[in-house]
Structures are given as C-alpha cells and as structure tokens.
Design an enzyme around this catalytic site. Sequence first.
Site: not given
Length: 725
Positions: A461, A531
């Site tokens: 990430d 997301d």
Amino acid sequence: MKKSKIAGCLLLCVAATAYAETTTITVNTRNTSLIYKVDDAGKLRQIYFGPILDAESVENTQMTQVDAYPAFGTSYINEAALRVVHGDGNTSTELYFDGVEQNRLGDDMTETVITLKDGYFPFTVKLFFRAYETNDIIEQWSEITHAEKKPVTLYNFASSHLFFNEPSYYLTQFCGEWAMEMNMVETQLSRGVKNIESKLGVRSDQHAHPCFYLSLGGKAQERAGRVIGGTLAWPGSYRLSFEVDHRENLHIVSGINPYASHYILAPKEVFKTPALLYTYSDSGVGVISRRFHRWAQKYGIYRGDKTRTTLLNNWEATYFDFNEEVLSGIIKDAADMGFELFLLDDGWFGNKYPRNSDNAGLGDWDCNKKKLPHGLGYLVEEAKKNGIKFGIWLEPEMVNPKSELYEKHPDWVIGQPHRQLDLSRNQLILDLSNPKVQDFVFGVIDKILSENPDIAYIKWDCNRFVTNSGSYFLSPEKQSHLWIGYVRGLFSVLERVRTKYKDVSMMCCSGGGGRIDYATLPYFDEFWISDNTDALDRIFIQWGTTQFFPSMALASHVSVVPNHITGRTEPLKFRFDVAMSAKLGMDLQPKDMSPEDKTFSRNAIKDYYKIRPIVQFGDLYRLLSPYESRRTAMMYVAEDKSEAVLFAYLLKKTINGDTQPLILEGLEPARNYKVTELNKASQGYSWFTPLEGKVFSGDYLMKYGLRFTMYNEYESKVIYIESVK
Ligand code: DGJ
C-alpha cells in the site's frame, strides 16, 4: 531527389560524417512508422509518425524544420525537451546528429539509438526507441551524459518530443480523486500549452494518470479515427505537455516533471529518463487498449502469462477490529465460498503503539500480540488447513510519528527542518533516496517472507503524497534530487524483492489509483485502482483504467451494501457481475451474509472460474460506453475466438425497458456460437431466456447483435458465448 541513407534495416550504424547525404531513420512496428531525417546542418528532424510507409514512400518524405529533441537556447519557440546549464554557466545547448544504431533485440523487437552531441560542449543525448512490432507500441526514452569539467545542471529532461501538423487535436485525459479515479475527459486543444501533470512525488497518479489519447482531426471514437495513445512509465511527478503553437502545430513533450526538480549531473553519470509508451491507431481507441493489454501481458506486468487468484480481503469486513478467532472464521468462510486466497489487511502489527487505527504503529512491523497472540504463522496455517493461500498487507514506505521506528529514526522521513510535521492520514513518508532506508524497507519484507515462507501474496500500500519535500540524507544543493532519488530508491527495493521472491504475488495498492504505471507494474501482479468498491462507480473507474491497463491485473471486489463510501445499495448479482469483469475478489464479512447470498456467491465464483481465462487473457471489446448510454456493455474474446463473455449493465431504470442491441465484436464471422446466461439471478425466467442456448453465426452477432430488454436500475447480464460445430 537527394541521395539518401536509410537506417531502417537492422544492425546498421551510421557515423556522424555521413550526413553530407541525407540520413533517414525509420522506426517501424507492424503497422506504424516513425521517421527522422538529418538535415544539411546536421540537425535531427522529426518527419513523420503514422501508418507504416514502404521504402519508396519513406524515401520521398520531405525535410521539416521540427527538432526531434528541442533544446533550450537554440530551439526555444516551443516547450524545450532539454534545458541545461553547462559547467561554465552557458544556458544553451545545440544538438547535432552524431550517429545511429539499430539492433534487433528479439523476434519481435528492435532498438534504435540516435546519438546527438552538442556543437561545443562534450555533452551527449541518446534517444532510445524500442519498437514492439506485433503490439505496434514504441517505447521511447533518452539518456543524458557529459564529460564537462564541472557538473552540469539539468532543468528540463524530457523522455520524448512528438510533433503533429493537423487541423484539430482532441485530448482525452484520465483524471480523478480518491474514490473517483480515472474519469475520461476530452477537450479540444487550442493555442497554448495544456499540461497533464503531477507534482505529488509519491502516489503521483492520484489526481491525473500519466495516460492520454490524442485524436487527430476529430473526437476520439471507439472503432474509427486516427488516435495516438500514450502512457508514461514513471510513478513519480511527471508532465505531459501539449502545446499548439502559432502555426497550429502540436508538440507533445513527456517526462519527469521538471518542476522543482533540477538535477546536478556529474561528469560521466548517465541520466536516464523514464519511457513514454505510445501507439498510433487509424481505427479508434479500442485497438489501442487491446495493444496495450497484450503488450502488458508480455512486458508490462509481472508474470503477465499467469492466471490471477481470487481472494477475500478483510479490510471492509473488519477494518482494524479483529482477532485470531474473527480472522479464522473469515478464512473458513472464504475457503468455503471457493476463494483461493485470504488477504489480511491493515491492523495486524505494532505493540508499543498498536495499529488499532490509522494514527499509530505504521513502521513497526511486528505482529500485534494482543490481536494475534500466536503470530502470523498461526493464520498462515489456518489458511493452509482450509486449502487456500495467505496474503498480507504492508505499507513499507510509510511511518506514523507514533511508532517505535519514528522514535528511533526521525531523520528517515521526508521533511524539512524548521517546519512542522505535515501529516496526511497521520503518516509520513520514509525517505527512499537514503540507502539505509532502502535497506530497512527491503528488510521488513525480507523478514516477513523468510519467517513465513508460505505467505503467497503481498498487498503493498501507499497512502500519501509528498509535502515538505526535504531529505535529511541529501546534501543541501541536491535537495531537488529527492523526487527522482525517491523513485530510484523504490525501484532498487522492488528489484531486490523480486530477485529474492519470484513466486510471491504482489498487489500494487495506492488507494486512490495513485500508483499504476508501466515502470512499477513489471514488479506487480495486480493493482488496486480505487477504495471505492461501489459497483456502479466501479463501472466508470474500470472503464477508464482498462483503456491502458489490463483487466487481468485489475482487482475488483464485491463489498457490502449499503456501500461504505457511497451509501448505495445494489443487488449482489450486480456487484458480482461488475467484479467478475476484472479480477474477482471480495471485501466483506461473510458471517454477515444470508445463507442465500452465500450460495449465490459460491455459484458466482464457480462461474468466474469458467470465464476467468477469457477475462484475464482475452481481448477486450467495449460495446456501449457508460459515458454515452444508460446500458453499458463490454466483452472479452479468447485469442483463438473459440469463446467470449459479454457483460451488460443497466445504469438507469427505463420505464419501457432499454432495448439497445448489443452488436458484438471480435468473433469469427463464419463460426457458430451458442449463447448461455451465466450467474443468473435465479433459476427461473430471465429477460435473456428467449435467447438462452441458441446458436448464431459470428456474422449475425456482429451485425444484428444480441437483442434483449433490460428494465431495472442495476440489472446485469453475463453471457457466455461458445463456438460450436
Ligand atoms: C488503503 C487501501 O486502498 C485499502 O484497501 C486498505 O488496504 C487501507 N489502505 C488500509 O489502511
């Protein structure tokens, strides 16, 4: 006609002295030609980029005055590709052709290297062109070196300059924001400069991706029109500059963003720019996407020939709130539904500063003893017992100030003295230009993977961009090197990880589509584009993303309703049908599902396995755009055209039903194909039932098409198309 030398054949070298006669350099792919010539003064000029020309036509092309790589000081009407201050303070550069080499690098690839030299200084620019012949893609970059006595400062250092002379230019850009990425916006270019750029340094693609379509003489269309598609392979700050000049010519200059990034180049040091990958199509943008997808499978993503696994991720299921029991339950349910891997997300680490929210613990990569008393090994074992693989989340480039790592190494972060810490998501970026930090980041991954050899997958990430752009490692005069040094440091770590861990799959995640480019993806098997898991929004986000990046690597997850970001509620079938059009995964707590939903999911996953080879390795044809119609549709066709799968979605309810025919593409006209609905909502009647199991010729399907009505918002269909005798 003047006598000319043509450097189009291979293993050819032309020396500098030869340009008394015209030297012509041709970079050919299967369908395109890029042509340069050297003029009487020894300057390299761009002559042509477009459909492939035969040798006679190449010979007949005319000289232009367009600098192939415009240098400031001697070629300053337009944006310069190169701007340099030489060791003695001279601000101009005058580049002359010094030679060309062409070599075959494989069955399907040639490399052309054109050398340009300054007329006075020992200063060299080499222009590199790799032609991927079958894919019709050119990869272009430059390398800058010098042997001046003092360092040279580079202010502009483009990868490429391309020139067009057309009546009009339409630019499509791919812009966005967190949770609404990759929106396609087309504008006609008028006089002046339009930049698509990022100054974010890290997760740079968050607001604008370094991709573009440039349509010549009219708006870009799916199946017609002359279009250039390009994308810059660079995860740092970049700039794609489109300048329409006083004569309505267009200059495209691409490369690292020169903003605040001047670079002091030592004698003999080679400054290599990132590559621009581009292609020319005279039949619209659909072809461009298919070329990039095929190219990516071979060169642009890690192990592009391998099937991608399905997975269940616990992020939206639990966020930071879990323990061994909760995770063991999810692992069991994931396996039971048919997923192949369980991915443990954020929140599993940190002891002195436990990672129970995003404000602490980042950087302390030890398993949290309270949540996971038996360590990672226990969970890896749980997954194994259930017959699935195990993956883990990491954000190795970042640190919370509330962490042991920051307490120990406050000078490892990007930041500046006399300035307050500028936090974003409560975190700071580790300064990867520092080799010690590189060692640390590699060490984190190395430790986890060597202690847990059964970890099969890493989600890497990256959740913030650069502010306070200072490095405690770089010297005061080289602070502006940080932007480039960071990216080089990142690649050095990724290289080490890949050298040691070839079999571990990695997801390139930067919530907000922040880091998807063809310099980074060769290290990663897949990427997380957003997301936002809302299926309706995902249709648009995935539509934009797959213009340049292949669906096989695009992780798309079924999540809970109401959606955590949009609050929208869509049927489970619609959510699956959208996720199944890319790389299927799930991001919800299975124990909260009804038995019916679990059964539906089990069957959907089974159906996905049936179509997975087509989705992951087929050619994408976009039939109806969500930007233009209420019904949107796309299909994948297997390379041998024996199978295909069609996805259709209704985005808006229509009172009398939407009857838009679906004119298929990519099939064999003479073959017969049977059509069957997959992932049905129920076993009963569906609007597709009248066509169910029928056989049609490819010709019929590609002219008359499949016609069935869709009525309701979020209705969707997955149709399997199989060639039969
Ligand atoms: C951002 C990612 O995009 C999410 O999927 C999740 O992994 C969070 N980070 C975790 O902090």
